[in-house]
Design an enzyme around this catalytic site. Structure first.
Site, PDB file in Angstrom:
ATOM      1  N   GLN A 198      14.108-121.237   4.345  1.00 25.07           N
ATOM      2  CA  GLN A 198      13.726-122.114   3.265  1.00 25.07           C
ATOM      3  C   GLN A 198      12.541-121.317   2.816  1.00 25.07           C
ATOM      4  OE1 GLN A 198      14.574-124.847   1.913  1.00 25.07           O
ATOM      5  NE2 GLN A 198      12.846-125.225   0.861  1.00 25.07           N
ATOM      6  N   GLU A 199      11.827-120.817   3.601  1.00 23.55           N
ATOM      7  CA  GLU A 199      10.478-120.179   3.063  1.00 23.55           C
ATOM      8  C   GLU A 199      10.745-119.199   1.964  1.00 23.55           C
ATOM      9  OE1 GLU A 199       7.314-120.861   3.313  1.00 23.55           O
ATOM     10  OE2 GLU A 199       7.338-122.361   4.736  1.00 23.55           O
TER      11      GLU A 199
END
Length: 311
Positions: free
Chosen positions: A170-171
């Site tokens: 996600q990051e």
């Protein structure tokens, strides 16, 4: 649709159940939540990635150029060359998908993910969530050095590999050179100040900001920080992910505002930052997908601490 179903449940349980059943067959956070509400296992149908036996030969020149640029650490130029190749094939989704799979096989994980986005291959979960840097996560999570003063239950209940990988996906979408406008860096998008503090607390090596662009160093620090947050919010990925994204001080304010009156789904929906709200939903879903892709015996959608708590 999920929230409309909750409203409909007040008038007709049968109608609400039918809506939940329809939603639970789709992909994403709310379909997963719908399955849990029904008491069903959330099942994920993934189409098979198309096999193109001559993909390497067909695009040998382009792929050789990309490989050379990556060897020279010119990752930005390699990504531009990659996008040029895939965008030329805008009418050939199957070739885009096959090339993205090839990229993942070469450990060009950020290019594989990027290709899946260009191809709009949303249902190809194994393409979108490659098993990136798997050994580094094994190393990092097997060498967690939590304080000896922590309760044994917390020490034994460290964050899982699939959760840590979901955070990293996600990051940064697996781009080891990712850098945000706030100067968060690398796979797990750590701020240098957070990295420095975590390194000091956990006795990990850290020689400056450039270390955050090194995958193993970044993962060591990122997973250590996750475990620090797990010590604060044991076995509650909703609060851990929220704190990782927005800071623990904000999470404390959100909890104080909710005042123990919100169910899990209501608390997530009440997160005031649009980015953080989507972040938490994505991370929980990616965690479940990674469990599935890594053939875990018991797939966990939500822990008891997450689901039964009033926030």
């Amino acid at each position: 649709r999920y929230w409309m179903t909750k409203i409909a449940a007040q008038a007709s349980d049968k109608d609400a159940k039918q809506r939940l059943e329809a939603l639970s067959k789709e992909r994403g956070f709310y379909p997963m939540l719908a399955a849990v509400k029904l008491g069903h296992s959330y099942k994920l149908e993934m189409p098979k990635i198309p096999q193109e036996s001559n993909i390497q030969e067909k695009y040998a020149t382009e792929l050789a150029e990309i490989a050379e640029l990556r060897q020279l650490d010119r990752l930005g130029a390699a990504k531009r060359r990659w996008r040029f190749l895939l965008e030329k094939l805008s009418q050939e989704e199957q070739l885009q998908i096959a090339l993205s799979q090839y990229a993942n096989e070469q450990n060009w994980f950020e290019l594989g993910v990027d290709g899946s986005i260009i191809a709009k291959a949303w249902d190809y979960i194994d393409l979108r969530l490659p098993n990136a840097y798997s050994q580094y996560f094994d190393i990092a999570l097997s060498n967690v050095n939590l304080s000896t003063t922590e309760p044994q239950a917390i020490v034994d209940n460290r964050v899982t590999k699939t959760f840590a990988m979901a955070i990293a996906r996600q990051e940064s979408a697996w781009n080891p050179m990712a850098q945000s406008s706030a100067n968060a860096r690398g796979l797990m998008q750590l701020l240098p100040s957070t990295a420095q503090k975590t390194a000091e607390n956990q006795q990990l090596p850290y020689n400056g900001e450039l270390d955050l662009f090194k995958p193993l160093n970044n993962i060591l620090l990122g997973t250590a920080h996750l475990n620090e947050l797990n010590a604060k919010y044991p076995n509650n990925r909703i609060l851990i992910a929220s704190a990782y994204n927005a800071g623990a001080s904000r999470v404390e304010k959100w909890l104080a505002r909710a005042n123990g009156k919100l169910a899990m789904d209501e608390f997530i929906a009440s997160i005031p930052f649009f980015e953080s709200r989507g972040y938490v939903q994505n991370v929980l879903t990616y965690d479940f997908y990674y469990q599935n892709l890594q053939d875990k015996e018991k797939l966990q959608t939500f822990s008891k601490e997450e689901y039964d708590r009033l926030y």
